[in-house]
Each structure stands twice: as C-alpha cells, then as structure tokens.
Design a protein around this motif. Structure first.
Motif, PDB file in Angstrom:
ATOM      1  N   ALA A   1     -10.631 -12.349  11.121  1.00  0.00           N
ATOM      2  CA  ALA A   1      -9.444 -12.569  10.280  1.00  0.00           C
ATOM      3  C   ALA A   1      -8.592 -11.308  10.182  1.00  0.00           C
ATOM      4  N   ALA A   2      -7.480 -11.427   9.465  1.00  0.00           N
ATOM      5  CA  ALA A   2      -6.525 -10.322   9.347  1.00  0.00           C
ATOM      6  C   ALA A   2      -7.183  -9.063   8.793  1.00  0.00           C
ATOM      7  N   ARG A   3      -8.005  -9.209   7.777  1.00  0.00           N
ATOM      8  CA  ARG A   3      -8.705  -8.056   7.219  1.00  0.00           C
ATOM      9  C   ARG A   3     -10.073  -7.966   7.897  1.00  0.00           C
ATOM     10  N   GLN A   4     -10.067  -7.453   9.097  1.00  0.00           N
ATOM     11  CA  GLN A   4     -11.254  -7.394   9.930  1.00  0.00           C
ATOM     12  C   GLN A   4     -12.261  -6.376   9.395  1.00  0.00           C
ATOM     13  N   PRO A   5     -13.533  -6.753   9.302  1.00  0.00           N
ATOM     14  CA  PRO A   5     -14.541  -5.778   8.872  1.00  0.00           C
ATOM     15  C   PRO A   5     -14.755  -4.717   9.949  1.00  0.00           C
ATOM     16  N   LEU A   6     -15.256  -3.567   9.535  1.00  0.00           N
ATOM     17  CA  LEU A   6     -15.598  -2.512  10.497  1.00  0.00           C
ATOM     18  C   LEU A   6     -16.786  -2.926  11.355  1.00  0.00           C
ATOM     19  N   PHE A   7     -17.778  -3.542  10.701  1.00  0.00           N
ATOM     20  CA  PHE A   7     -19.022  -3.895  11.384  1.00  0.00           C
ATOM     21  C   PHE A   7     -19.776  -4.919  10.554  1.00  0.00           C
ATOM     22  N   PHE A   8     -20.860  -5.416  11.128  1.00  0.00           N
ATOM     23  CA  PHE A   8     -21.781  -6.316  10.439  1.00  0.00           C
ATOM     24  C   PHE A   8     -23.146  -5.646  10.386  1.00  0.00           C
ATOM     25  N   ILE A   9     -23.847  -5.840   9.284  1.00  0.00           N
ATOM     26  CA  ILE A   9     -25.250  -5.435   9.199  1.00  0.00           C
ATOM     27  C   ILE A   9     -26.034  -6.731   9.108  1.00  0.00           C
ATOM     28  N   GLU A  10     -27.064  -6.850   9.926  1.00  0.00           N
ATOM     29  CA  GLU A  10     -27.846  -8.076   9.972  1.00  0.00           C
ATOM     30  C   GLU A  10     -29.327  -7.761   9.979  1.00  0.00           C
TER      31      GLU A  10
END
Length: 118
Positions: free
Chosen positions: A67-76
């Motif tokens: 989306a427009a406000r893209q996260p820096l990364f994901f933690i899983e």
C-alpha cells in the motif's frame, strides 16, 4: 506528620529499569543491523534473527507492491517442525520491529520442564 515517609526506588528496581532499557537498545541494534544487511541482499531473501527450538524469527523485506504507506520490513515467526508461519508483523519503524521481535521471542520461549508453548 510523623507518619510521612519518602519512598525511593531501590537499586534493584533501578537496575531492572536500566536492564530493560539496555535490552531494548540491543534488540533495536539487532533489528537495525539485520535491516542494513537485508537491503544489501537480493530481493526475496530473509534474514534470520533468532532460533529458539523449532522456531525461527526472520526479518523479510516488504514487497514493492504494498500500500501507499509501505512498511520497511516484516518480522515473522516460523515453526520448522510444523512447516508453517505462526505470525507476521508489518513494521514501519525500527522500534516497531524491536517490539515485534520481543513479542515473538516470548511466544517461542520454552516452558520450563515442558514442551514449547504454541
């Protein structure tokens, strides 16, 4: 006013607060170092942050089509025994990543004298 007593935190309580602050700083440092490593790798690779038993906590790049406000990364968190992802969090800041990492660590910690808490 004879019963008025000033209570100050003990050294032990202060040590706990300082210990938590240091732990948070080390976690944030771990996340930031992994993020720098992540952006220098080919797209699609994940960085392993920790292994606890069968659980692995990973840092993965956000896809370009978010989306427009893209996260820096994901933690899983991934369970290698069951071969499933247990949870994933989108992180817009390093601080969010540190909080997610700590939550996943607590999720993966073994119960004393028993199997892993799932």
């Amino acid at each position: 006013m004879a019963g008025l007593v000033i209570v100050r935190p003990t050294n032990k309580a202060r040590g706990f607060v300082v210990g938590r602050a240091l732990e948070y700083n080390f976690t944030t440092l771990r996340i930031s170092r992994a993020y720098v490593s992540l952006v220098s790798r080919p797209e699609g690779e994940a960085i392993s942050l920790a292994w606890i038993g069968d659980y692995e906590i990973r840092l993965r790049a956000a896809s370009a089509d978010c989306a427009a406000r893209q996260p820096l990364f994901f933690i899983e968190i991934f369970d290698h025994d069951a071969q499933i992802f247990i949870d994933s969090r989108a992180c817009h800041t390093l601080a969010e990543g540190a909080v997610a990492f700590d939550e996943f660590l607590h999720l993966a910690e073994p119960v004393a004298g028993g199997p892993y808490d799932r």
